[in-house]
Scaffold this active site. Structure first.
Site: not given
Ligand code: BGC
Length: 887
Positions: A465, A745
């Site tokens: 990501e 997270e």
């Molecule tokens: C990210 C997040 C992001 C979110 C929004 C995720 O996959 O890691 O931090 O803001 O998606 O949907």
């Protein structure tokens, strides 16, 4: 003694590669209290002796010391300037001249003559190989070279060399921008690298963000199918004549030993493919091919003078572990972003293969699942017998551990070092307290930042990501701007926020955008999705934050149209001032979500409309700052209408919010959307919802940053501290107790029973929840900005005593100098140390004081909220008695 201790030009010390002087700022030091500058004098010259002054402010009676713009100064391209500053103060002191310098880049993109060149063909679109490009350059040896500057950039990533030497410490140049709209170039002083006549300029190019696989649908070639390099060398001889050399099709190229390199997956380096002396004049290799030109619009080039990615620090191996499954694992003791450099001895054909990862599983074995498809593997193949020192070139890893998959001998801790990489920003804020868990939390917040500020603000550095998620950036920007000097970093990214807005003003979920129109295979997103509340609002909240922290109106001027377009977009899509749109992330990953869902329980209509109101208010305030009175009226009216609609829609007839979530109460309070007569109800409900969770938060991305603020602003500092200090799940300290070295997270990333949140989204280096750092610095430490005098020209020092601390404090390096606030408490006696820099002032507020026992020369007035004194610059030690007992 009055001294000028630091001159910054465009927020940087002695920058190389600026196209105009937007801002000159300096810091002054004096042992005298209450020092205010009364006059300054600035001169700019082409020589360090100032014998040819080309711009002179003359002595100006002025207090201005931080954002001075030398009106009328018209620099030339590619020129070094010296600047000196002298000041006078209200104590009749006069400083010495303090000198600094800067170098200008190409002032017009029309001066860019270099071609973008490559050896790649369209059919190499799926290759992520490195390539070497080089050219021999003969310069006029009859004349002495006075200066030589190299401009360089790439479609992809590059390192540039002259006569075999790498000319800078920069990594991941030219950085990640919306390449087709905005490409950065770097400028280097290469005078010392040139030989008298025969020289080789060479570049090593990799795929990087430009061409490699990026985004969670794993697409590649987002910006183009071929990497390319461009450079322009400007030589000035001592007789004043100039010569320009450019990259063109006279250059030659070959594949490099990097047979694969990508951001997510790592790198493969086959040393058997090395080309001896490839970047030097004596190279004998005859397999070079002619370079071809790649068409590229040079008018979108911008000089990058600062905040480049660099090696920041090195961490040794803490221990080498044998896992229960028999794997050999390096443990660096810190989750981080960068790469591993190793020193290995092997034979031709031997391999080193290291796979980086973040955590061990409950049994102590290697856990790779949360990396999703990212391989994070670096492979080195020996081309001959010997000892090598190696680190990858065009990839970075997010890791604490590395699995040693192959190694030619027994791994020794001394053979490995973790190199921490991120954008080069000065550390600005400190924090220290008597509570080791909170100190560790602070460390984790800072390392969450270090791990996610690699050229763009990312969500995470490890899985497939690593994108510039706007929401994450918005939530964390105030904390980040306390921790480090972020001005150059964020203003660079804001240019891409504006560039990537949709025609209607919508803001992509990630910037640089590579999701709109490319998300058809994603499980959550549809192709045309963009513009989510709290995410897209970064377009307004970030400029506002920078304006507050630095007091510089330039950011408002530069982002004005982008901000306005975003608000107009919301207005356009709102129905009767209630705004909602396509896919919303809501209170993302909050714990009040339905089982298995990422979306929190707070209704989207409420979250969207709350942000709509909040940013509209910030916008009209900024319009006022730059004198756009026409817009002030329009957007103040709009704000009032949204606010009224919010009251009508989201409150019931008893004056309570119908949404019974912590986050709904928090944002209504923090965004000032609660009618005064209902405030008591909303605060009561927040406390009730907190109590129902046994004092725990269940908030996600939207509610968490403001939770402590919503409590302390409404008379519940005690509860805010209790929330901060909660040790069991879910809480900030829970992560600390579980051994976290960065911010996770998910509150339940690692559960009490050792199991983990679903591997499909479980980063252990995700800064968002570190946004509590903002409350710690603004409220607990108590260094607060006065909105009327931003940039800490006037601060409000208002520490809040509480929690189980006997000592708590911090300092912040503002544009005026260091501000600090630190309190110690013994029984009910508090000693507060405060420092205010020269040319700044502060209001010191002791909201928790019953009696001031030692004012250290200040005059405190008692009022409803405690004791208040006005302070000028200097160090103060104030003693007071607390109005309540800390039980
Ligand atoms: C990210 C997040 C992001 C979110 C929004 C995720 O996959 O890691 O931090 O803001 O998606 O949907």
């Amino acid at each position: 003694m009055l001294n000028i201790t630091g001159i910054k030009i465009n927020y940087q010390k002695e920058p190389i590669g600026i196209t105009q002087v937007d801002q000159i700022g300096w810091i002054m030091e004096s042992e005298k209290r209450n020092t205010i500058q009364t006059a300054f004098w600035i001169q700019i010259s082409k020589d360090d002796q100032f014998s040819h002054i080309i711009w002179d402010s003359s002595k100006q009676e002025s207090k201005e010391s931080v954002h001075y713009r030398p009106e009328g100064f018209k620099p030339d391209s590619t020129s070094k300037y010296y600047i000196r500053v002298k000041i006078w103060t209200n104590h009749d002191e006069e400083s010495e001249w303090k000198t600094s310098c800067f170098v200008t880049a190409l002032l017009s993109t029309a001066e860019w003559k270099a071609q973008f060149i490559t050896i790649e063909e369209d059919q190499d679109a799926d290759e992520s190989r490195g390539s070497y490009l080089r050219n021999r350059i003969f310069i006029n040896s009859d004349k002495a070279v006075k200066s030589a500057y190299l401009y360089s950039t790439a479609l992809g990533l590059y390192h540039v060399f002259i006569n075999g030497k790498k000319i800078s410490q920069d990594e991941f140049a030219p950085g990640w921008t919306s390449y087709q709209k905005h490409l950065l170039y770097q400028m280097y002083d290469v005078t010392e690298y040139l030989n008298a006549s025969d020289n080789v300029i060479a570049a090593h190019i990799g795929a990087g963000w430009y061409k490699g696989t990026m985004g969670f649908v794993r697409m590649r070639n987002h910006y183009g199918k071929r990497t390319a390099f461009a450079c322009q060398l400007v030589i000035e001889y001592s007789d004043g004549s100039r010569e320009v050399r450019i990259s063109d099709t006279d250059w030659s190229g070959a594949w490099s030993p990097v047979t694969f390199s990508e951001i997510y997956d790592g790198e493969v380096y086959d040393a058997s493919l090395e080309i001896a002396d490839w970047n030097m004049t004596q190279c004998q290799y005859n397999g070079w091919n002619a370079c071809k030109e790649v068409a590229f619009d040079r008018s979108i080039l911008h000089a990058q003078s600062g905040c480049k990615v660099k090696e920041i620090e090195r961490l040794p191996v803490k221990q080498i572990i044998q896992t229960p499954k028999g794997d050999t694992v390096l443990d660096f003791g810190q989750n981080m972003t960068g790469w591993i450099e190793f020193n290995a001895t092997g034979k031709k054909g031997d391999r080193v293969e290291l796979q980086c990862f973040e955590v061990l599983d409950a049994q102590g074995n290697v856990y790779l699942d949360n990396l999703r498809t990212a391989k994070q593997t670096v492979t080195y193949l020996f081309g001959q017998d010997g000892t090598v020192t190696f680190h990858p070139n065009f990839t970075f890893q997010g890791f604490q551990y590395a699995l040693v998959k192959e190694y030619p001998c027994k791994p020794d801790p001394k053979d490995f070092v973790a190199v921490v990489l991120h954008s080069d920003m000065n550390e600005a804020g400190t924090f220290v307290s008597s509570n080791q868990d909170v100190n560790q939390l602070w460390h984790n917040i800072k390392w969450g930042m270090k791990g996610n500020f690699l050229d763009v603000p990312t969500d995470c550095p490890q899985r497939d990501e690593r994108l510039g998620w706007t929401g994450d950036a918005q939530i964390f920007c105030r904390t980040a701007s306390y921790l480090m000097d972020t001005y150059t970093f964020y203003t660079k990214w804001l240019r891409d926020v504006a560039a990537d807005q949709t025609e209607e003003g919508g803001v992509p979920h990630v910037v640089p955008d590579l999701l709109i129109g490319k998300s058809q295979h994603d499980r959550l997103m549809k192709d045309g999705d963009h513009s989510a509340a709290a995410w897209a609002d970064v377009a307004v909240i970030l400029p506002w934050t920078l304006y507050q922290v630095y007091g510089d109106k330039t950011v408002i001027v530069n982002q004005y149209e982008s901000m306005k377009a975003w608000i107009d977009f919301m207005q356009e899509h709102a129905v009767d001032y209630i705004w909602n749109y396509k896919l919303q992330f809501g209170d993302w990953v909050s714990l009040d979500a339905e089982e298995g869902s990422y979306f929190g329980a707070t209704p989207n209509d409420l979250t969207c409309t709350a942000y709509f109101a909040y940013v509209t208010k910030l916008f009209y305030k900024m319009a006022e700052v730059i004198g756009r009175q026409d817009d002030v009226k329009i957007y103040r009216d709009l704000y009032e209408k949204i606010r009224q609609t919010y009251h009508k829609t989201f409150f019931d007839h008893t004056g309570r919010l119908t949404a019974r979530t912590q986050t709904a109460q928090i944002i209504s309070l923090y965004f000032d959307l609660v009618p005064e007569e209902y405030r008591k109800n909303v605060v009561e409900d927040l406390l009730l919802l907190l109590e129902q969770e046994n004092g725990h938060l269940v908030t996600g991305f939207v509610g968490t940053p403001y939770f402590c603020h919503a409590l302390s602003q409404n008379g519940h500092t005690k509860e805010a501290y209790e929330l901060l200090l909660k040790e069991d799940f879910p809480s900030w300290i829970y992560q600390v107790k579980k051994g976290a070295t960065t911010i996770w997270e998910h509150w339940d990333g690692l559960k009490d029973d050792g199991t983990m949140w679903s591997p499909d989204m479980n980063s252990f280096n995700h800064y968002a929840y570190g946004a509590v750092g903002e409350w710690i610095s603004r409220v607990a430490v108590g260094i607060e900005i006065d909105e009327e005098f931003p940039g800490y020209e006037h601060s409000i020092i208002c520490p809040h005593i509480g929690g189980n601390f006997t000592r708590l404090g911090g300092s912040y390096q503002s544009v005026y100098g260091t501000i600090s606030s630190e309190w110690e408490i013994e029984e009910q006696n508090v000693t507060l140390h405060v420092s205010i820099p020269c040319n700044a002032t502060a209001t010191i507020r002791l909201t928790d004081a019953e009696e001031v026992r030692d004012a250290d020369g200040l005059i405190f007035q008692k009022n409803d909220s405690g004791f208040t004194a006005e302070a000028g610059s200097g160090d103060y030690q104030i003693k007071f008695r607390l109005s309540f007992g800390l039980g």
